[in-house]
Structures are given as structure tokens and as C-alpha cells.
Design a protein around this motif. Structure first.
Motif, PDB file in Angstrom:
ATOM      1  N   LYS A  65     -39.405 -10.174  11.394  1.00  0.00           N
ATOM      2  CA  LYS A  65     -40.555 -10.828  12.022  1.00  0.00           C
ATOM      3  C   LYS A  65     -41.293  -9.905  12.978  1.00  0.00           C
ATOM      4  CE  LYS A  65     -38.638 -15.512  11.747  1.00  0.00           C
ATOM      5  NZ  LYS A  65     -38.192 -16.704  12.521  1.00  0.00           N
ATOM      6  N   ALA A  66     -40.678  -8.801  13.352  1.00  0.00           N
ATOM      7  CA  ALA A  66     -41.308  -7.900  14.330  1.00  0.00           C
ATOM      8  C   ALA A  66     -41.032  -6.441  13.972  1.00  0.00           C
ATOM      9  CB  ALA A  66     -40.809  -8.210  15.732  1.00  0.00           C
ATOM     10  N   PRO A  67     -41.509  -5.953  12.836  1.00  0.00           N
ATOM     11  CA  PRO A  67     -41.271  -4.555  12.463  1.00  0.00           C
ATOM     12  C   PRO A  67     -41.781  -3.588  13.538  1.00  0.00           C
ATOM     13  CG  PRO A  67     -42.168  -5.787  10.615  1.00  0.00           C
ATOM     14  CD  PRO A  67     -42.271  -6.682  11.808  1.00  0.00           C
ATOM     15  N   ALA A  68     -40.900  -2.679  13.963  1.00  0.00           N
ATOM     16  CA  ALA A  68     -41.202  -1.706  15.025  1.00  0.00           C
ATOM     17  C   ALA A  68     -41.673  -2.379  16.299  1.00  0.00           C
ATOM     18  CB  ALA A  68     -42.224  -0.674  14.553  1.00  0.00           C
ATOM     19  N   ASP A  69     -41.480  -3.683  16.380  1.00  0.00           N
ATOM     20  CA  ASP A  69     -41.883  -4.516  17.522  1.00  0.00           C
ATOM     21  C   ASP A  69     -43.378  -4.453  17.819  1.00  0.00           C
ATOM     22  OD1 ASP A  69     -40.672  -6.509  19.089  1.00  0.00           O
ATOM     23  OD2 ASP A  69     -40.958  -5.297  20.882  1.00  0.00           O
ATOM     24  N   GLY A  70     -44.169  -4.135  16.799  1.00  0.00           N
ATOM     25  CA  GLY A  70     -45.627  -4.194  16.952  1.00  0.00           C
ATOM     26  C   GLY A  70     -46.247  -3.030  17.678  1.00  0.00           C
ATOM     27  N   LYS A  71     -45.450  -2.040  18.059  1.00  0.00           N
ATOM     28  CA  LYS A  71     -45.995  -0.860  18.729  1.00  0.00           C
ATOM     29  C   LYS A  71     -45.321   0.375  18.130  1.00  0.00           C
ATOM     30  CE  LYS A  71     -47.020  -3.312  23.058  1.00  0.00           C
ATOM     31  NZ  LYS A  71     -48.457  -3.490  22.887  1.00  0.00           N
ATOM     32  N   ILE A  72     -46.112   1.192  17.445  1.00  0.00           N
ATOM     33  CA  ILE A  72     -45.584   2.342  16.721  1.00  0.00           C
ATOM     34  C   ILE A  72     -45.737   3.579  17.603  1.00  0.00           C
ATOM     35  CG2 ILE A  72     -45.795   3.737  14.631  1.00  0.00           C
ATOM     36  CD1 ILE A  72     -47.072   1.199  13.342  1.00  0.00           C
ATOM     37  N   ALA A  73     -44.645   4.298  17.784  1.00  0.00           N
ATOM     38  CA  ALA A  73     -44.631   5.432  18.712  1.00  0.00           C
ATOM     39  C   ALA A  73     -44.108   6.682  18.026  1.00  0.00           C
ATOM     40  CB  ALA A  73     -43.752   5.110  19.917  1.00  0.00           C
ATOM     41  N   GLY A  74     -44.563   7.824  18.508  1.00  0.00           N
ATOM     42  CA  GLY A  74     -44.026   9.064  17.970  1.00  0.00           C
ATOM     43  C   GLY A  74     -44.789  10.287  18.417  1.00  0.00           C
ATOM     44  N   SER A  96     -48.170  -7.881  20.627  1.00  0.00           N
ATOM     45  CA  SER A  96     -47.869  -8.420  21.950  1.00  0.00           C
ATOM     46  C   SER A  96     -46.760  -7.626  22.631  1.00  0.00           C
ATOM     47  CB  SER A  96     -47.471  -9.899  21.831  1.00  0.00           C
ATOM     48  OG  SER A  96     -46.493 -10.082  20.836  1.00  0.00           O
ATOM     49  N   SER A  97     -46.771  -7.668  23.951  1.00  0.00           N
ATOM     50  CA  SER A  97     -45.860  -6.850  24.765  1.00  0.00           C
ATOM     51  C   SER A  97     -44.539  -7.564  24.995  1.00  0.00           C
ATOM     52  CB  SER A  97     -46.499  -6.519  26.108  1.00  0.00           C
ATOM     53  OG  SER A  97     -47.662  -5.741  25.927  1.00  0.00           O
ATOM     54  N   THR A  98     -43.449  -6.805  24.886  1.00  0.00           N
ATOM     55  CA  THR A  98     -42.097  -7.300  25.145  1.00  0.00           C
ATOM     56  C   THR A  98     -41.340  -6.260  25.952  1.00  0.00           C
ATOM     57  OG1 THR A  98     -41.059  -6.267  23.226  1.00  0.00           O
ATOM     58  CG2 THR A  98     -42.131  -8.409  22.861  1.00  0.00           C
ATOM     59  N   MET A  99     -40.147  -6.607  26.370  1.00  0.00           N
ATOM     60  CA  MET A  99     -39.313  -5.647  27.073  1.00  0.00           C
ATOM     61  C   MET A  99     -38.943  -4.476  26.162  1.00  0.00           C
ATOM     62  SD  MET A  99     -39.186  -6.910  30.026  1.00  0.00           S
ATOM     63  CE  MET A  99     -40.747  -7.733  29.687  1.00  0.00           C
ATOM     64  N   VAL A 100     -38.765  -4.759  24.866  1.00  0.00           N
ATOM     65  CA  VAL A 100     -38.358  -3.704  23.935  1.00  0.00           C
ATOM     66  C   VAL A 100     -39.474  -2.695  23.732  1.00  0.00           C
ATOM     67  CG1 VAL A 100     -37.717  -3.212  21.538  1.00  0.00           C
ATOM     68  CG2 VAL A 100     -36.626  -5.094  22.765  1.00  0.00           C
ATOM     69  N   ASN A 101     -40.669  -3.166  23.363  1.00  0.00           N
ATOM     70  CA  ASN A 101     -41.724  -2.170  23.145  1.00  0.00           C
ATOM     71  C   ASN A 101     -42.211  -1.571  24.458  1.00  0.00           C
ATOM     72  OD1 ASN A 101     -43.959  -3.908  24.015  1.00  0.00           O
ATOM     73  ND2 ASN A 101     -43.784  -4.933  22.023  1.00  0.00           N
ATOM     74  N   GLY A 102     -41.939  -2.261  25.561  1.00  0.00           N
ATOM     75  CA  GLY A 102     -42.218  -1.647  26.858  1.00  0.00           C
ATOM     76  C   GLY A 102     -41.337  -0.429  27.097  1.00  0.00           C
ATOM     77  N   ARG A 103     -40.085  -0.496  26.595  1.00  0.00           N
ATOM     78  CA  ARG A 103     -39.200   0.663  26.720  1.00  0.00           C
ATOM     79  C   ARG A 103     -39.712   1.830  25.874  1.00  0.00           C
ATOM     80  NH1 ARG A 103     -35.014  -3.360  25.554  1.00  0.00           N
ATOM     81  NH2 ARG A 103     -34.474  -4.346  27.538  1.00  0.00           N
ATOM     82  N   LYS A 104     -40.299   1.521  24.728  1.00  0.00           N
ATOM     83  CA  LYS A 104     -40.867   2.578  23.889  1.00  0.00           C
ATOM     84  C   LYS A 104     -42.019   3.278  24.623  1.00  0.00           C
ATOM     85  CE  LYS A 104     -41.366   1.667  19.400  1.00  0.00           C
ATOM     86  NZ  LYS A 104     -41.639   0.938  18.134  1.00  0.00           N
ATOM     87  N   ILE A 105     -42.880   2.478  25.244  1.00  0.00           N
ATOM     88  CA  ILE A 105     -43.993   3.063  26.004  1.00  0.00           C
ATOM     89  C   ILE A 105     -43.457   3.940  27.128  1.00  0.00           C
ATOM     90  CG2 ILE A 105     -45.968   2.557  27.498  1.00  0.00           C
ATOM     91  CD1 ILE A 105     -46.366  -0.042  25.912  1.00  0.00           C
ATOM     92  N   ALA A 106     -42.473   3.435  27.865  1.00  0.00           N
ATOM     93  CA  ALA A 106     -41.893   4.209  28.978  1.00  0.00           C
ATOM     94  C   ALA A 106     -41.284   5.512  28.479  1.00  0.00           C
ATOM     95  CB  ALA A 106     -40.845   3.368  29.700  1.00  0.00           C
ATOM     96  N   HIS A 107     -40.635   5.468  27.323  1.00  0.00           N
ATOM     97  CA  HIS A 107     -40.045   6.685  26.757  1.00  0.00           C
ATOM     98  C   HIS A 107     -41.128   7.704  26.430  1.00  0.00           C
ATOM     99  CE1 HIS A 107     -37.274   9.181  24.415  1.00  0.00           C
ATOM    100  NE2 HIS A 107     -38.214   9.235  23.479  1.00  0.00           N
TER     101      HIS A 107
END
Length: 507
Positions: A65-74, A96-107
Motif C-alpha cells: 500500500k505504500a511502495p517506498a513510502d511515497g518518497k523516493i530517495a537516492g 504524504s509525510s510519515t515518520m518513516v519517509n521523514g527518516r529518509k529525508i533526514a538521511h
């Protein structure tokens, strides 16, 4: 699980993550002429260079339901240089923003800062994901990173506004050094339905956050384009003028054939009558390397011009007044955009070049209501904090406080004037009226006018060494190229002190 089962499980999860929001949603985007999140990254990065992180991250009970959590990073390369990027996938829960994809942004932010990589945000998002962020527990977790929105300008940030941008994509766009917006995209704190619910007001989404608002009224965006592809091309071009990080100077580029070929006739672009308007952009394009002028905020604060360019292959920041609008009198919007531009250039070791023909600052009730004194001083403060090389050429006129703001005095490392220049507290004709109480036609007016005109001569400035050189107009390009060689020697000599690294992103 045996090895085949492990392999099959991996392939299933991998295909599921790459499927994004599904074939139907992706086809609808293609039909609308929009790139999907992965296609945007493919356009941004050099072919074959993308290395993804967080592909298998997701929030909720079901990864499907949330592939890559909606935010693709690399990471990938842009014109051969390493960079980092986040691309919001609107087909997955509206990005939409979640704690998980927020961690991707922070990384991505952390790696970009530590390793000296430019960071690109390809924005399109609906805001926080409900119900994950509802309630005290959700809100408490959202503040777990105290540096979430701290901008210290270690590396350049660029953002593309490519759809509805609420929540993280709006915040990170505003924090970026360069913002390009596709027509039809939106950038605002809240959507029109939410505004109606909160205030009762019915507003069109474009009025709340459309491109006209941000290009002409708020000045939030630097360029406006018609397509996703053009937006990504603009980001690639913007980054070509900048170093990868603030401890190095911008890359040198070959000088295009034909650069400077207009210089012999440049004086013809300047009208003989000092009250006649003209477009300063024509003079800029004649001076800089061919086709290198990259204007920022062209629709905002039109009495001032800001843009990146190259001279002799070196990246420079151009600041100029434009007599085509209000005679070049600097309005408050122009002061705001110039101050922000100075911060950009100083943060990333880009020398500043002032091209000056300005009668002063725009005055009147509207200017005072906009906080004119403070805006003028913000501009002045930014200029005096800047430690990159600063060069100024005065073409025609420069009066009053604008003399200091536009690089006069010791606010530039080198100042040259054209013989056509006129420098003083105010225009000679105005001076005769204000100081002597004379009007045109009064006895003695013409004699006093001639006397004040002599006092505003560039030769007076040169004689007192308030300027370093009087140059013929056709020598301007050569003089600037040579002074850049002097003041931006190779090595660390061109790296500034970055006194404005935490300057607010929008003032």
C-alpha cells in the motif's frame, strides 16, 4: 526458506516497491503530460548513475500500500558530479509525510551535508499522512529531529514545485536556494478546502498558491516553466553555476565562441539622454559569456535584476538596476530579492558584479508601508557581510544611499566607471531646485546646473581615488575578467567566510 524462496521473495518485494501507485495511476499521469517520481529522477541524473536508498521502507501494515513510502530517495550524478535527491511519489498516498519517509529525508540531508553533495527536492505532496500523525503521540514524534528545518547552506539545495505542494514539499522548497515552479502546480500552507473549513472563505487554489502569486507577489519562486522536463533542466543548469559544497569555488567552464563580440558597440545600447529608459538585460548579455545569463525572480521586483552568469568561464552573480522599470529606482521587492541573492552568492563563493544605473530608492507611502528603511538596511547588511569578491561598474547615474547599496565606497573591491557616469547625492537638476530654490528658466539656473554637473563627474571620483578606474564602455568585459582573475585566484582564495550561512531564507 530455501534459497529459491528467498530469491523469489526478494523479486516480489522489489517489483512491488518499483510499482509505485500502480499502472492505472501512472498512465493517468502520462496522459496529463506529467512525469512520475522515478521518471523525474531519471531526467535529473546522468543516465545509469542513480543509486537508490530506502527502496523497501514503508509505513503501515502492508508494504504494497505504500511502495517506498511515497518518497523516493537516492544519489546520482548531474553533469558528472555527485548529488542527492528526493522525489515525491504522489501516486502513493499523495506522497504524504510519515515518520518513516521523514527518516529518509533526514538521511539524505545528513549525507549531503557531510559529503558535500547538492540536494534536490522534486516536490509534490498532500501533507501529513492521516491517521499516523493524529493525536499527541503522532505530534510528539514529529519533533524528534531538532534540526529538521535548520538551513546552514553547507551545500546547494534546489527544488522543483511540480504539483500540489503542502507539508514537507512546501517547507523544503522554501528552504532551498533555487525554486522552479511548473505552471499548474501549487505551493501553500493549506489547500483551498481546508481554508474554507477554517475560515469560511471560498478561494481558488491558484489564488492561494499558484505560480502568478509566487512569481509576481511573494517572490518565493525563482523561475516559472511549462513542464516537468523544463523544471528539471532548470535545476541542472542552476547547479552548473555552483560548487558542490561551500568549501570550494564554482567549476570553470570553456568560454563559448562569440563571447564579447557585442562589446565594440555596447555604448549604443545606452541612450544619450539620461532620462531615456532602456533594458539593462541587453547590456548584461553583451558583457557576459555568450548565452550564460540565468536570471532569477524576473517577474518580482523588476527594477532590480539578479542572475547567474559566467565571465571568462567563471561563475558570477549579477546585480543590476533596470531603468526599463520605474527608471531603475529600486523598489522594496527589488531590495528583498537582491539581499537574498547576495546570501546565495556569498554562501557558495560566487563573485558579485554590480552594473549600476540607478536614481535611488523608490519612495512614497507604499514603500514606507513595506518597511523601506529596514529592507534597505537588510540589503546593505547582506552586502557588507559578503566576503566574496565584489566588483562594480557604474554606467550612467548613481545617487544617494543607493550609492552604498550598489557597491559604492568600500563596499566593492574594485569600482570602475564609464565616462558617461554621474554620481552624487541627487540629480543635478533636482539639487539646483532643492538646495538653491531655482526652477528651470530662472536666472542662474543653467549656470548652477552646469556647476553641479561638473561636481558629479566620474573624473572627480577618479581624482580622489573613490573609484579605481575610469574605463571606456567597450573595455568593461575585459576589465571584469581581469579583476576576477586578481580577486578569485585558484585554491582557497575564492572561498569566503560564509557569515550569512544561517541568514533566513526569505526576508
Amino acid at each position: 526458506m530455501d534459497r529459491k524462496e528467498i530469491s523469489d521473495d526478494y523479486e516480489r518485494r522489489h517489483a512491488q516497491a518499483l510499482a509505485m501507485g500502480g499502472a492505472a495511476k501512472l498512465q493517468r499521469r502520462r496522459d496529463a503530460g506529467l512525469l512520475d517520481a522515478r521518471a523525474r529522477l531519471a531526467a535529473l541524473f546522468d543516465e545509469g548513475s542513480f543509486a537508490e536508498v530506502g527502496l523497501f521502507a514503508f509505513s503501515g501494515p502492508d508494504a504494497g500500500k505504500a511502495p517506498a513510502d511515497g518518497k523516493i530517495a537516492g544519489f546520482g550524478r548531474i553533469a558528472g558530479r555527485e548529488a542527492a535527491a528526493m522525489s515525491n511519489d504522489f501516486t502513493v498516498m499523495g506522497a504524504s509525510s510519515t515518520m518513516v519517509n521523514g527518516r529518509k529525508i533526514a538521511h539524505m540531508k545528513r549525507v549531503a551535508a557531510q559529503r558535500g553533495l547538492p540536494l534536490v527536492f522534486l516536490g509534490e505532496s498532500s501533507g501529513a499522512r492521516i491517521p499516523e500523525t493524529m493525536g499527541a503521540a503522532g505530534m510528539g514524534a514529529s519533533g524528534s529531529d531538532p534540526a529538521q528545518y535548520l538551513r546552514l547552506r553547507e551545500t546547494p539545495w534546489a527544488a522543483a514545485i511540480l504539483g500540489p505542494c503542502y507539508g514537507s514539499s512546501s517547507w523544503y522548497s522554501c528552504l532551498s536556494d533555487f525554486k522552479v515552479m511548473r505552471k499548474g502546480a501549487l505551493l501553500s500552507v493549506s489547500s483551498a478546502p481546508l481554508v474554507k473549513q477554517a475560515t469560511g472563505a471560498t478561494l481558488e487554489p491558484e489564488a492561494l498558491g499558484g505560480w502568478l502569486l509566487h512569481a509576481e507577489t511573494t517572490g518565493l519562486v525563482d523561475q516559472v516553466v511549462d513542464s516537468d522536463e523544463e523544471a528539471i533542466d532548470a535545476i541542472r543548469r542552476f547547479l552548473s553555476y555552483l560548487p558542490s559544497h561551500n568549501a570550494e569555488t564554482p567549476p570553470l567552464q570553456p568560454v563559448p565562441r562569440g563571447s564579447g563580440e557585442q562589446m565594440p558597440g555596447i555604448l549604443e545600447l545606452l541612450p544619450e539622454r539620461e532620462t531615456q529608459v532602456y533594458d539593462m538585460k541587453k547590456i548584461i548579455r553583451a558583457i557576459v559569456d555568450r548565452d550564460s545569463f540565468f536570471e532569477l525572480k524576473a517577474r518580482f521586483g523588476k527594477t532590480g535584476i539578479t542572475g547567474l552568469a559566467r565571465l571568462g568561464g567563471r561563475a558570477i552573480g549579477i546585480i543590476a538596476s533596470n531603468p526599463l522599470h520605474k527608471g531603475g529606482a529600486l523598489e522594496i521587492a527589488a531590495c528583498r530579492k537582491i539581499a537574498s541573492f547576495i546570501v546565495l552568492c556569498d554562501s557558495f563563493n560566487i563573485p558579485l558584479v554590480n552594473l549600476v544605473d540607478v536614481p535611488g530608492f523608490a519612495i512614497g507611502l507604499e514603500a514606507e508601508q513595506a518597511g523601506a528603511p529596514a529592507r534597505i538596511m537588510n540589503y546593505m547588511t547582506a552586502l557588507q557581510l559578503a566576503t566574496v569578491p565584489k566588483l562594480t561598474v557604474i554606467l550612467r547615474k548613481l545617487y544617494g544611499q543607493a550609492y552604498l547599496n550598489m557597491g559604492g565606497g568600500r563596499n566593492s573591491d574594485e569600482i570602475a566607471v564609464w565616462p558617461t557616469a554621474e554620481i552624487g547625492f541627487m540629480a543635478p537638476a533636482a539639487g539646483v531646485t532643492v538646495v538653491d530654490g531655482l526652477s528651470p528658466g530662472d536666472p542662474g539656473f543653467d549656470d548652477r546646473l552646469a556647476e553641479l554637473a561638473r561636481e558629479t563627474s566620474p573624473w572627480v571620483m577618479a581624482a580622489n581615488f573613490h573609484v579605481q578606474q575610469v574605463i571606456r564602455p567597450h573595455e568593461t568585459r575585459d576589465w571584469l575578467v581581469r579583476m576576477l582573475e586578481v580577486h578569485q585566484a585558484r585554491g582557497t582564495a575564492g572561498v569566503g567566510r560564509h557569515l550569512m550561512q544561517s541568514w533566513p531564507c526569505y526576508l
